[in-house]
Design a protein around this motif. Structure first.
Motif, PDB file in Angstrom:
ATOM      1  N   ALA A 199      -2.115  13.685  -6.261  1.00  0.00           N
ATOM      2  CA  ALA A 199      -1.455  13.556  -7.564  1.00  0.00           C
ATOM      3  C   ALA A 199      -0.710  12.226  -7.608  1.00  0.00           C
ATOM      4  N   PRO A 200      -0.837  11.448  -8.698  1.00  0.00           N
ATOM      5  CA  PRO A 200      -0.140  10.163  -8.799  1.00  0.00           C
ATOM      6  C   PRO A 200       1.377  10.319  -8.683  1.00  0.00           C
ATOM      7  N   THR A 201       2.000   9.423  -7.908  1.00  0.00           N
ATOM      8  CA  THR A 201       3.451   9.423  -7.747  1.00  0.00           C
ATOM      9  C   THR A 201       3.921   7.990  -7.547  1.00  0.00           C
ATOM     10  N   ASP A 202       5.149   7.695  -7.962  1.00  0.00           N
ATOM     11  CA  ASP A 202       5.656   6.332  -7.795  1.00  0.00           C
ATOM     12  C   ASP A 202       6.252   6.094  -6.413  1.00  0.00           C
ATOM     13  N   GLY A 203       6.453   7.169  -5.637  1.00  0.00           N
ATOM     14  CA  GLY A 203       6.933   7.017  -4.269  1.00  0.00           C
ATOM     15  C   GLY A 203       8.348   6.477  -4.143  1.00  0.00           C
ATOM     16  N   LEU A 204       9.177   6.695  -5.148  1.00  0.00           N
ATOM     17  CA  LEU A 204      10.534   6.142  -5.132  1.00  0.00           C
ATOM     18  C   LEU A 204      11.612   7.199  -4.923  1.00  0.00           C
ATOM     19  N   GLU A 212       3.282  12.749 -13.499  1.00  0.00           N
ATOM     20  CA  GLU A 212       3.176  13.679 -14.625  1.00  0.00           C
ATOM     21  C   GLU A 212       4.475  14.444 -14.825  1.00  0.00           C
ATOM     22  N   GLY A 213       5.118  14.827 -13.703  1.00  0.00           N
ATOM     23  CA  GLY A 213       6.380  15.545 -13.803  1.00  0.00           C
ATOM     24  C   GLY A 213       7.473  14.696 -14.425  1.00  0.00           C
ATOM     25  N   GLN A 214       7.478  13.403 -14.101  1.00  0.00           N
ATOM     26  CA  GLN A 214       8.503  12.507 -14.658  1.00  0.00           C
ATOM     27  C   GLN A 214       8.209  12.129 -16.105  1.00  0.00           C
ATOM     28  N   LEU A 215       6.934  11.958 -16.416  1.00  0.00           N
ATOM     29  CA  LEU A 215       6.555  11.510 -17.761  1.00  0.00           C
ATOM     30  C   LEU A 215       6.438  12.649 -18.761  1.00  0.00           C
ATOM     31  N   GLY A 216       6.075  13.830 -18.272  1.00  0.00           N
ATOM     32  CA  GLY A 216       5.899  14.961 -19.179  1.00  0.00           C
ATOM     33  C   GLY A 216       4.518  15.020 -19.804  1.00  0.00           C
ATOM     34  N   ALA A 217       3.603  14.192 -19.314  1.00  0.00           N
ATOM     35  CA  ALA A 217       2.232  14.154 -19.836  1.00  0.00           C
ATOM     36  C   ALA A 217       1.315  13.608 -18.756  1.00  0.00           C
ATOM     37  N   THR A 218       0.048  13.952 -18.821  1.00  0.00           N
ATOM     38  CA  THR A 218      -0.933  13.426 -17.871  1.00  0.00           C
ATOM     39  C   THR A 218      -1.338  12.018 -18.295  1.00  0.00           C
ATOM     40  N   TYR A 219      -1.962  11.289 -17.381  1.00  0.00           N
ATOM     41  CA  TYR A 219      -2.447   9.957 -17.745  1.00  0.00           C
ATOM     42  C   TYR A 219      -3.524  10.005 -18.829  1.00  0.00           C
ATOM     43  N   ASP A 245      11.976  13.464  -2.760  1.00  0.00           N
ATOM     44  CA  ASP A 245      11.212  14.684  -3.014  1.00  0.00           C
ATOM     45  C   ASP A 245       9.764  14.326  -3.355  1.00  0.00           C
ATOM     46  N   GLU A 246       8.996  15.330  -3.784  1.00  0.00           N
ATOM     47  CA  GLU A 246       7.576  15.123  -4.041  1.00  0.00           C
ATOM     48  C   GLU A 246       7.260  15.075  -5.532  1.00  0.00           C
ATOM     49  N   ARG A 247       8.171  14.540  -6.336  1.00  0.00           N
ATOM     50  CA  ARG A 247       7.935  14.502  -7.780  1.00  0.00           C
ATOM     51  C   ARG A 247       6.741  13.606  -8.106  1.00  0.00           C
ATOM     52  N   ILE A 267       0.841  -1.188   0.000  1.00  0.00           N
ATOM     53  CA  ILE A 267       0.000   0.000   0.000  1.00  0.00           C
ATOM     54  C   ILE A 267       0.883   1.247   0.000  1.00  0.00           C
ATOM     55  N   SER A 268       0.774   2.033  -1.052  1.00  0.00           N
ATOM     56  CA  SER A 268       1.657   3.179  -1.242  1.00  0.00           C
ATOM     57  C   SER A 268       1.040   4.512  -0.849  1.00  0.00           C
ATOM     58  N   GLY A 269      -0.286   4.542  -0.724  1.00  0.00           N
ATOM     59  CA  GLY A 269      -0.964   5.818  -0.521  1.00  0.00           C
ATOM     60  C   GLY A 269      -1.479   6.376  -1.824  1.00  0.00           C
ATOM     61  N   GLY A 270      -1.346   5.572  -2.905  1.00  0.00           N
ATOM     62  CA  GLY A 270      -1.826   5.981  -4.221  1.00  0.00           C
ATOM     63  C   GLY A 270      -3.105   5.278  -4.627  1.00  0.00           C
ATOM     64  N   ILE A 271      -3.653   5.700  -5.736  1.00  0.00           N
ATOM     65  CA  ILE A 271      -4.961   5.220  -6.185  1.00  0.00           C
ATOM     66  C   ILE A 271      -4.936   3.761  -6.613  1.00  0.00           C
ATOM     67  N   ASP A 272      -3.874   3.313  -7.265  1.00  0.00           N
ATOM     68  CA  ASP A 272      -3.820   1.948  -7.805  1.00  0.00           C
ATOM     69  C   ASP A 272      -3.795   0.896  -6.691  1.00  0.00           C
ATOM     70  N   SER A 273      -2.947   1.102  -5.682  1.00  0.00           N
ATOM     71  CA  SER A 273      -2.884   0.113  -4.597  1.00  0.00           C
ATOM     72  C   SER A 273      -4.150   0.156  -3.742  1.00  0.00           C
TER      73      SER A 273
END
Length: 261
Positions: free
Chosen positions: A186-191, A199-206, A194-196, A30-36
């Protein structure tokens, strides 16, 4: 999408798979994100044993709080859910300390190592309880841009939501009353420390990446009529898809001709 029917279908699929595998249930990180959050809810609805692991590795406080709040909500709603909070920060730092300096100073390598350490923990705990590791990847991440760690969060026994886009995952989250804090985050990979965001890593929204994935799958798609942003999104999608294709195909095997074996 008919959310109630999709939920019912996935829950039945999960239960049938676990029973066929003679498994007692599922374990989920459980990451705190929507998928898990959605995956763990679907698993809980089977009535089988469900273990939720919160695995902190230098985690952002907000992510940890969302994960713990979701688990508490899940436990209140389903008696078959148990939890373990396992802090892996010291374990991660111990491993990092014996690695070559070029490795420990490589940001992406260390981020992926976090994910692989969590996978190892899920399998260790899961096997001891007779549980299957449930994956939390969605369709765009798993088969579009390959936005996951090979043998990390990609190392699972089964993938309940991998045929759903991120937009569809959000729709299921709303239908199943996932806590608001997770639905709004906001979706994040948690890796990362920082709080990236994703979307910031991919450069596009889902939603943009979902459009690009559908565009690529349509044999009648014509780039001639795309605007500047659409062309940019398509370029981003293709770049990630091509770079991460090795995650989406079987491991290459060197086949030895019979005449020389």
């Amino acid at each position: 999408m008919q959310e109630s029917k999709v939920i019912e279908h996935i829950v039945a699929w999960l239960k049938n798979y676990a029973e066929s595998a003679r498994s007692k249930g599922f374990i989920i990180g459980i990451s705190g994100g929507i998928d898990s959050a959605v995956t763990s809810l679907l698993c809980a609805k089977t009535g089988l044993d469900v273990v939720c692991l919160e695995m902190n590795i230098h985690q952002n406080k907000d992510e940890v709080n969302r994960a713990l709040a979701h688990i508490e909500n899940l436990k209140e709603r389903y008696s078959n859910v148990k939890e373990y909070a396992i802090n892996l920060t010291d374990t991660f730092e111990s491993l990092k300390g014996v690695l070559p300096s070029t490795t420990k100073d490589h940001g992406l390598s260390m981020a992926n190592t976090r994910s692989r350490l969590r996978m190892t923990t899920l399998y260790a705990v899961g096997q001891s309880f007779g549980l299957l590791v449930a994956g939390t990847g969605n369709k765009v991440e798993d088969f579009g841009v390959g936005f996951y760690t090979k043998y990390g969060d990609g190392g699972v026994d089964l993938s309940p939501i991998a045929d759903l886009t991120k937009t569809e995952v959000y729709a299921l989250a709303k239908a199943m009353d996932v806590i608001p804090a997770i639905q709004k985050a906001a979706p994040t990979d948690g890796l990362w420390k920082d709080e990236r965001t994703d979307e910031g890593q991919l450069g596009a929204t889902y939603p943009e990446l979902e459009w690009a994935m559908a565009f690529e799958a349509n044999p009648n798609s014509n780039e001639e009529y795309l605007d500047t942003r659409e062309r940019e999104i398509l370029k981003i999608y293709r770049s990630f898809h091509n770079a991460n294709k090795h995650k989406m195909v079987p491991i290459p095997v060197c086949t030895i001709p019979l005449e020389i074996k």
